[in-house]
Design a protein around this motif. Structure first.
Motif, PDB file in Angstrom:
ATOM      1  N   THR A  93     -24.827 -17.176  53.692  1.00 45.67           N
ATOM      2  CA  THR A  93     -26.141 -16.493  54.275  1.00 45.67           C
ATOM      3  C   THR A  93     -25.770 -15.241  55.343  1.00 45.67           C
ATOM      4  O   THR A  93     -24.571 -15.128  55.421  1.00 45.67           O
ATOM      5  N   ALA A  94     -26.541 -14.797  55.771  1.00 48.76           N
ATOM      6  CA  ALA A  94     -26.672 -13.938  57.123  1.00 48.76           C
ATOM      7  C   ALA A  94     -27.771 -14.452  57.996  1.00 48.76           C
ATOM      8  O   ALA A  94     -28.631 -14.970  57.679  1.00 48.76           O
ATOM      9  N   VAL A  95     -27.048 -14.322  59.275  1.00 50.53           N
ATOM     10  CA  VAL A  95     -27.579 -14.857  60.218  1.00 50.53           C
ATOM     11  C   VAL A  95     -28.064 -14.167  61.252  1.00 50.53           C
ATOM     12  O   VAL A  95     -27.505 -13.060  61.707  1.00 50.53           O
ATOM     13  N   GLY A  96     -29.285 -14.225  61.996  1.00 45.45           N
ATOM     14  CA  GLY A  96     -29.920 -13.215  62.814  1.00 45.45           C
ATOM     15  C   GLY A  96     -30.925 -13.848  63.900  1.00 45.45           C
ATOM     16  O   GLY A  96     -30.925 -15.067  64.087  1.00 45.45           O
ATOM     17  N   VAL A  97     -31.559 -12.884  64.821  1.00 41.50           N
ATOM     18  CA  VAL A  97     -32.433 -13.465  65.729  1.00 41.50           C
ATOM     19  C   VAL A  97     -33.903 -12.788  65.444  1.00 41.50           C
ATOM     20  O   VAL A  97     -34.748 -13.618  65.775  1.00 41.50           O
ATOM     21  N   HIS A  98     -33.942 -11.613  64.766  1.00 41.14           N
ATOM     22  CA  HIS A  98     -35.269 -11.058  64.905  1.00 41.14           C
ATOM     23  C   HIS A  98     -35.720 -10.910  63.284  1.00 41.14           C
ATOM     24  O   HIS A  98     -34.830 -10.627  62.365  1.00 41.14           O
ATOM     25  N   GLY A  99     -37.000 -11.415  62.767  1.00 38.63           N
ATOM     26  CA  GLY A  99     -37.152 -11.357  61.453  1.00 38.63           C
ATOM     27  C   GLY A  99     -38.490 -11.452  61.075  1.00 38.63           C
ATOM     28  O   GLY A  99     -39.273 -11.598  62.152  1.00 38.63           O
ATOM     29  N   THR A 100     -38.950 -11.436  59.680  1.00 41.36           N
ATOM     30  CA  THR A 100     -40.037 -11.170  59.006  1.00 41.36           C
ATOM     31  C   THR A 100     -40.590 -12.264  58.274  1.00 41.36           C
ATOM     32  O   THR A 100     -39.577 -12.493  57.243  1.00 41.36           O
ATOM     33  N   LEU A 101     -41.529 -12.831  58.282  1.00 41.32           N
ATOM     34  CA  LEU A 101     -42.124 -13.614  57.017  1.00 41.32           C
ATOM     35  C   LEU A 101     -43.342 -13.070  56.332  1.00 41.32           C
ATOM     36  O   LEU A 101     -44.118 -12.762  57.432  1.00 41.32           O
ATOM     37  N   PHE A 102     -43.586 -12.888  55.077  1.00 42.47           N
ATOM     38  CA  PHE A 102     -44.604 -12.161  54.807  1.00 42.47           C
ATOM     39  C   PHE A 102     -45.884 -13.200  54.377  1.00 42.47           C
ATOM     40  O   PHE A 102     -45.376 -14.587  54.199  1.00 42.47           O
ATOM     41  N   ASN A 103     -46.724 -12.740  54.492  1.00 38.27           N
ATOM     42  CA  ASN A 103     -48.045 -13.632  54.618  1.00 38.27           C
ATOM     43  C   ASN A 103     -48.515 -14.027  53.138  1.00 38.27           C
ATOM     44  O   ASN A 103     -49.183 -15.166  52.805  1.00 38.27           O
ATOM     45  N   ASN A 104     -48.098 -13.219  52.160  1.00 36.50           N
ATOM     46  CA  ASN A 104     -48.189 -13.630  50.804  1.00 36.50           C
ATOM     47  C   ASN A 104     -46.826 -13.473  49.996  1.00 36.50           C
ATOM     48  O   ASN A 104     -46.056 -12.679  50.211  1.00 36.50           O
ATOM     49  N   SER A 105     -46.574 -14.455  49.391  1.00 34.61           N
ATOM     50  CA  SER A 105     -45.219 -14.342  48.643  1.00 34.61           C
ATOM     51  C   SER A 105     -45.161 -13.612  47.428  1.00 34.61           C
ATOM     52  O   SER A 105     -44.004 -13.434  46.874  1.00 34.61           O
ATOM     53  N   PHE A 106     -46.361 -12.902  46.957  1.00 27.83           N
ATOM     54  CA  PHE A 106     -46.361 -12.128  45.493  1.00 27.83           C
ATOM     55  C   PHE A 106     -46.669 -11.018  45.818  1.00 27.83           C
ATOM     56  O   PHE A 106     -46.085  -9.833  45.337  1.00 27.83           O
TER      57      PHE A 106
END
Length: 594
Positions: free
Chosen positions: A456-469
């Protein structure tokens, strides 16, 4: 000086003539040279015979493929000098290299002497080995030990050498080229022919158990020409030498000999197989990004492996060195002190080396002076990319290696990842920003999580997209988990930010020079990681653990993103499309230079 030189095949035929010409131009005519080769192409043998007429040397030709250790043992039987040099057939030599090795052995009464080995072409520009250390670490889960080696200053530019910081003493020599007392090498029985990998670690352990002295000579310089193109005529031996059967046998034999733990499958699948595939793709000019590339690589690899294994006599039994008593091994390992490696004046323990990468520009000079002390105390080295600085800023520290945009190109923020090119395998690489204050336990916390979650890569700040497509707007169609927020558990994200991320160079070594996009470093890196099958995780932490010096500065990438996110939206959709189709081709094409 009473010395002989044994030249053995390493992984190719095509390099031997250039290497021998370089050798003969740097040594006296009375130095005995023995060249051992197995089943070289006919034209290579004819060239060797022609070269013999110009400069006398002993040529020992075998009619089947032999491993490098087999060649070294054959050569050793054909010398009777006090000293012997073992060199591979893809080495280029600098003036007086042999003289300096001899003088070092005399001065320090050494059994073995390692030269400064560079890697090229070009010649003598980038360091491969400046002396080596054995690293012996207990495995708390099994009660056994893990043994590895560290190449000092590996991948560093030769200009970075600080003469007074390099130790003369070493644990290990690199088999590319080293100087030896003949009696010292004969006392351990020569070379173990069952090993085609880990052979120099085995050699170093045996010497250490017998209290043999190993020293390093900075003034003796040779270059291992690893970056030469692989020719199709080289592939039969190349694939034999690094074949899966021989490599697996080697790793299991080393594991059994020393009663140590090795992740055999990981070494075979990541390093050994990758080494063969790189040579195949080079020789056949295979575009590794194409959809069918892997099938072509497997097909060629299998064909050559079957052919080359059949060429060896069935009754040929490689010579293995005598077994070592298990109790003696355990006592030896347990008696070793905590291993330490000196790097740029600092010491780091047997944990993975911690390297940081930072890109900064002139307008950030004040914030970078605030930020730097918070990360320097936590890492062994920091690569500082100076973006468009006309003169070097007043930032000096023994851990800092400065990289100028004038030398490496207009990389902008991508320059924070440039240091990965200079890291050895199994470094923990921290990409950091010049507007963040990092807490004292930052690197330790991320390193621990990376060790627990190796792929993996591990971090602190990130993003989840509202739509997977598909998303319509990068700014609006995502949920940001901000670096300053608290998080009560480890979570997986789509995009991990490069202001707070840690990667292992053993699984995700990135070459940012291939990226066509600048200042899109978060998306470009995550596209690369997705193509490698590397998940991105955010660690749990308390709110306010990370502190910002400033936010949304006028010259920041984030400010530009708020004004126009069209390119990020396009990249993100290519990323999502590829992930859903499990191809990673379209997004890679978007960020890679043509």
């Amino acid at each position: 000086m009473d010395v002989s030189i044994v030249v053995a095949q390493r992984e190719r035929f095509s390099s031997v003539l250039e290497s021998l010409r370089s050798l003969f131009s740097t040594i006296d005519n009375n130095v005995n040279v023995v060249v051992v080769e197995g089943a070289s192409p006919e034209h290579v043998r004819k060239d060797l015979l022609a070269l013999q007429k110009l400069r006398s040397f002993k040529l020992i030709s075998i009619d089947y493929f032999i491993t490098p250790n087999e060649a070294r043992n054959i050569g050793l039987k054909n010398v009777d000098s006090e000293y012997v040099v073992f060199a591979d057939n893809d080495i280029v030599y600098q003036k007086n290299w042999l003289k300096y090795l001899y003088e070092n052995a005399q001065k320090h009464n050494s059994d073995f002497v390692a030269p400064l080995i560079c890697i090229g072409p070009p010649v003598a520009k980038k360091i491969h080995h400046a002396g080596g250390d054995l690293v012996i670490v207990p495995n708390v889960n099994t009660g056994r030990f893990i043994v590895s080696e560290k190449h000092r200053l590996m991948e560093q530019p030769i200009e970075s050498i600080q003469t007074n910081s390099l130790s003369i003493n070493a644990d290990i020599v690199e088999f590319h080229c080293f100087f030896s007392r003949s009696e010292s090498i004969k006392s351990i029985g020569g070379f173990d022919e069952l090993l085609i990998t880990r052979e120099q670690i085995d050699f170093g352990l045996r010497n250490k158990m017998l209290d043999k002295k190993v020293s390093f000579e900075l003034k003796s310089v040779v270059t291992y020409m690893a970056y030469r193109s692989t020719l199709i005529e080289d592939l039969p031996y190349y694939i034999f030498r690094w074949s899966q059967p021989l490599a697996e046998r080697s790793l299991i034999h080393f594991q059994k000999t020393w009663q140590v733990d090795i992740n055999v499958e990981r070494v075979l699948n990541n390093w050994i197989r990758g080494h063969r595939y790189r040579a195949i793709s080079d020789a056949y000019a295979i575009d590794v990004s194409s959809r069918n590339a892997i099938y072509r690589l497997i097909e060629i690899d299998k064909k050559f492996t079957q052919l080359t294994m059949k060429s060896r006599p069935r009754d040929l039994i490689p010579k293995s060195l005598p077994a070592i008593n298990a109790d003696r091994i355990q006592h030896f390992f347990a008696s070793q002190p905590q291993q330490q490696l000196k790097i740029h004046g600092q010491f780091t323990s047997t944990r993975s080396m911690r390297v940081a990468g930072l890109a900064t520009m002139p307008s950030r000079i004040e914030s970078v002076k605030i930020m730097l002390p918070t990360i320097l105390q936590q890492v062994d080295r920091l690569y500082l990319f100076l973006d468009r600085y006309q003169s070097s800023p007043d930032i000096q520290h023994e851990k800092i290696v400065a990289l100028r945009s004038q030398d490496f190109g207009d990389l902008r923020a991508n320059g924070k990842m440039l240091g990965m090119l200079f890291c050895s395998e199994n470094c923990h690489y921290f990409a950091v920003d010049d507007d963040i204050v990092y807490p004292p336990d930052y690197c330790e916390k991320l390193s621990q999580q990376l060790t627990l979650n190796p792929n993996t890569a591990v971090g602190v700040h990130g993003t989840l997209f509202n739509n997977s497509f598909h998303i319509k707007n990068y700014n609006l169609d995502r949920h940001v988990i901000h670096r300053t927020y608290g998080l009560h558990r480890l979570i997986e994200v789509d995009i991990a930010s490069t202001d707070t991320i840690c990667l292992s160079t053993s699984t995700s070594k990135i070459d940012v020079r291939k990226w066509s996009k600048t200042n899109r470093v978060d998306l470009c890196l995550n596209i690369e990681l997705e193509s490698l099958g590397i998940k991105r995780l955010l660690i749990s932490r308390q709110a306010g653990w990370i502190r910002e010096i400033e936010s949304c500065q006028p010259d920041s990438i984030y400010r530009a993103l708020l004004e126009d996110s069209s390119e990020q939206t396009h990249l993100a959709n290519a990323f999502l499309q590829d992930r859903n189709h499990m191809t990673n081709l379209k997004s890679l094409e978007l960020i890679r230079k043509k």
